[in-house]
Each structure stands twice: as structure tokens, then as C-alpha cells.
Design a protein around this motif. Structure first.
Motif, PDB file in Angstrom:
ATOM      1  N   LEU A  37      10.043  -0.917   5.522  1.00  0.00           N
ATOM      2  CA  LEU A  37       9.092   0.071   5.010  1.00  0.00           C
ATOM      3  C   LEU A  37       8.030   0.389   6.056  1.00  0.00           C
ATOM      4  CD1 LEU A  37       8.422   1.708   2.453  1.00  0.00           C
ATOM      5  CD2 LEU A  37       6.928  -0.173   1.751  1.00  0.00           C
ATOM      6  N   SER A  43      12.267   4.940   1.135  1.00  0.00           N
ATOM      7  CA  SER A  43      12.503   4.068  -0.020  1.00  0.00           C
ATOM      8  C   SER A  43      13.963   4.121  -0.449  1.00  0.00           C
ATOM      9  CB  SER A  43      11.594   4.479  -1.192  1.00  0.00           C
ATOM     10  OG  SER A  43      10.254   4.132  -0.928  1.00  0.00           O
ATOM     11  N   ALA A  72       5.868   2.397  -0.887  1.00  0.00           N
ATOM     12  CA  ALA A  72       7.143   2.373  -1.615  1.00  0.00           C
ATOM     13  C   ALA A  72       7.033   3.225  -2.870  1.00  0.00           C
ATOM     14  CB  ALA A  72       7.503   0.938  -1.989  1.00  0.00           C
ATOM     15  N   ASP A  73       8.109   3.970  -3.180  1.00  0.00           N
ATOM     16  CA  ASP A  73       8.066   4.778  -4.385  1.00  0.00           C
ATOM     17  C   ASP A  73       8.612   3.996  -5.573  1.00  0.00           C
ATOM     18  OD1 ASP A  73      10.866   4.927  -4.271  1.00  0.00           O
ATOM     19  OD2 ASP A  73      10.861   6.911  -3.348  1.00  0.00           O
ATOM     20  N   LEU A  76      12.312   2.576  -5.542  1.00  0.00           N
ATOM     21  CA  LEU A  76      12.534   1.335  -4.791  1.00  0.00           C
ATOM     22  C   LEU A  76      12.033   0.136  -5.585  1.00  0.00           C
ATOM     23  CD1 LEU A  76      13.309  -0.401  -2.390  1.00  0.00           C
ATOM     24  CD2 LEU A  76      11.168   0.282  -1.269  1.00  0.00           C
TER      25      LEU A  76
END
Length: 266
Positions: A37, A43, A72-73, A76
Motif C-alpha cells: 500500500l 487496493s 486502503a479502500d 480491501l
């Protein structure tokens, strides 16, 4: 010097392995997930790797919150929560095992926040260096530092970091991929670049980015047929999407290719 040609049989074997499913490596560690990341992997790409390999730890709320702060979305985070945990097959470096790992992880989180969306790699560089210094026996921090160094143009230092990672874990596909992507910029190192990228494809045959990078290196080396076959494999694997960090590398390799292709003519 004649260009290095990859045979059609080798290409067919690569496609067969890729379509039969990814090589199942060890479960990802916290450091590996965070390093991916922090260095700009999307993600979606990280999620696919988690689905392919699983984790060697159980993500807790604190770790998930840190990843969210890192960029991170939600997709993920959802994949991480439901990922297969494989505690009997730990990664080369388990971040819960020592204070060094914890310190390196903290620096990677700070680097990720500084480098969100790949906008500020220079500002993040000191944190990547501190992560590598905190846990020098962890190959993933060397790969992460190497990627950032390559991104800001310090290729010689990046090569040192990628080689350090491979000394620690010779089967680390990302290290082969990134090393090959840097070496291809130097006409005197094309042969090793191709060897490194072919190794990345062999170790991670389902990684379309590795196939794209090998294709561009073959292009630079004058092997148009081999490059076309590798791109066909990549497209078969995952359509038209190319991860951001691979797009950057491909653009650079095309520029280098224009400058030095004539030096590699048969």
C-alpha cells in the motif's frame, strides 16, 4: 549483440501456468500488506494478492484502522477481514514476532500516509529508509525502499535494495520484477534485466504486471514477437487494466527503448 529471445514453448508454458491458477506462496504478513500500500499498489491489486495467498496473521481493528488511514479502500478492508489465515505457513518476516518488525511497520504506515496516491515519494523516502534500518532482515522493507528510490531516480541505490531483498528471499517475485524494471534502463544490463523479469513471471505467473514489464523489456531488446506474446498473456489474465506503478515503468521503458534499441540490433 543479438537480442535475447523467449521461445514460443516457454510462452505457452507461462500461459498454461497462469491460467491454471496462481502459484500459492506463503501468507502475506502485516509488513508485506502495508509495504504494498505504501509504495502505491492499488487496493484492488492488494486484495487480489490476499485472495490468492491468504494471510499469516489475523487482522485486528487497530491494523485495519491504520490501513484505512494509509489509504486502503473499503473493498480491501473487507477482503482482509474475510481472508484465509494460514498461521502454520508464516511469511519470511512475521511482524508480530519482534520489536524490530513493529518499528518497521510503524515507519511504513507513516510512509504510506506521506505517499498517498504516489504524490509525495520524496517526502516519504526517509520513512522507508527508517523501516529498512529498523528491520534489515525483512526482504519486504528492502523492496519497498527500492521502489521509492527508483521512483525518485536513484536507481543505483534501488538496485542495492532489490539485491538485498533477493539475498534474504531468492524466490521473492516482486524483487525480481522491480530489479528487472530498473536494470532495463541500462543498455549494458539488458540481459540480466530479462532474466530477472522472466524469473518474476515464473514465480508469479498470474501477475499481469510482470508479463507487461517483461513485454516492454523484450521490446527494448528488439524481440517484437516475444513482447507481443507476453502482452497477450497479460491481457488474457486480466483484461485492459494495468496497475498504476506498472504504467509508470512501461512509459519509462519505452523512452529508454527509443534511445538504445539501435545498440541492441542483431
Amino acid at each position: 549483440m543479438k537480442p535475447f529471445f523467449v521461445t514460443s514453448l516457454l510462452m505457452l508454458s507461462s500461459l498454461t501456468f497462469a491460467l491454471n491458477g496462481p502459484q500459492r506462496g506463503k501468507g502475506l504478513s502485516q509488513i508485506e500488506v502495508t509495504a504494498l500500500l505504501a509504495t502505491g499498489s492499488t487496493s484492488d491489486r492488494i486484495a487480489k494478492r490476499v485472495q490468492d495467498r491468504g494471510l499469516n496473521f489475523t487482522p485486528n481493528d487497530a491494523f485495519l484502522k491504520s490501513l484505512q488511514e494509509d489509504g486502503a479502500d473499503d473493498s480491501l478492508l473487507t477482503v482482509l477481514k474475510s481472508a484465509q489465515v494460514r498461521p502454520d505457513e508464516p511469511s519470511a518476516a512475521d511482524p508480530t514476532s519482534s520489536a524490530k518488525d513493529s518499528e518497521a511497520l510503524a515507519h511504513l504506515h507513516r510512509a504510506a500516509q506521506l505517499n498517498r496516491n504516489n504524490f509525495h515519494p520524496r517526502e516519504a523516502e526517509p520513512e522507508f529508509r527508517l523501516a529498512a534500518a529498523a528491520d534489515p532482515a525483512n526482504p519486504f522493507v528492502h523492496v519497498a525502499l527500492g521502489e521509492i528510490l527508483a521512483r525518485i531516480g536513484t536507481d543505483d541505490e534501488a538496485i542495492v535494495e532489490f539485491r538485498a531483498a533477493l539475498n534474504l528471499q531468492p524466490d521473492l517475485a516482486d524483487a525480481h520484477l522491480q530489479l528487472g524494471s530498473v536494470l532495463v534502463k541500462n543498455p549494458t544490463q539488458h540481459r540480466e534485466a530479462l532474466e530477472q523479469l522472466q524469473q518474476a513471471v515464473t514465480l508469479s505467473p498470474s501477475d499481469s504486471g510482470a508479463h507487461y514489464s517483461l513485454a516492454d523489456a523484450l521490446d527494448v531488446n528488439g524481440d517484437k514477437q516475444g513482447a507481443a506474446e507476453q502482452r497477450k498473456i497479460a491481457e488474457t489474465l486480466r483484461g485492459s487494466f494495468v496497475p498504476k506503478r506498472i504504467r509508470v515503468g512501461r512509459s519509462e521503458e519505452r523512452r529508454v527503448g527509443k534511445e538504445c534499441r539501435s545498440r541492441w540490433s542483431p
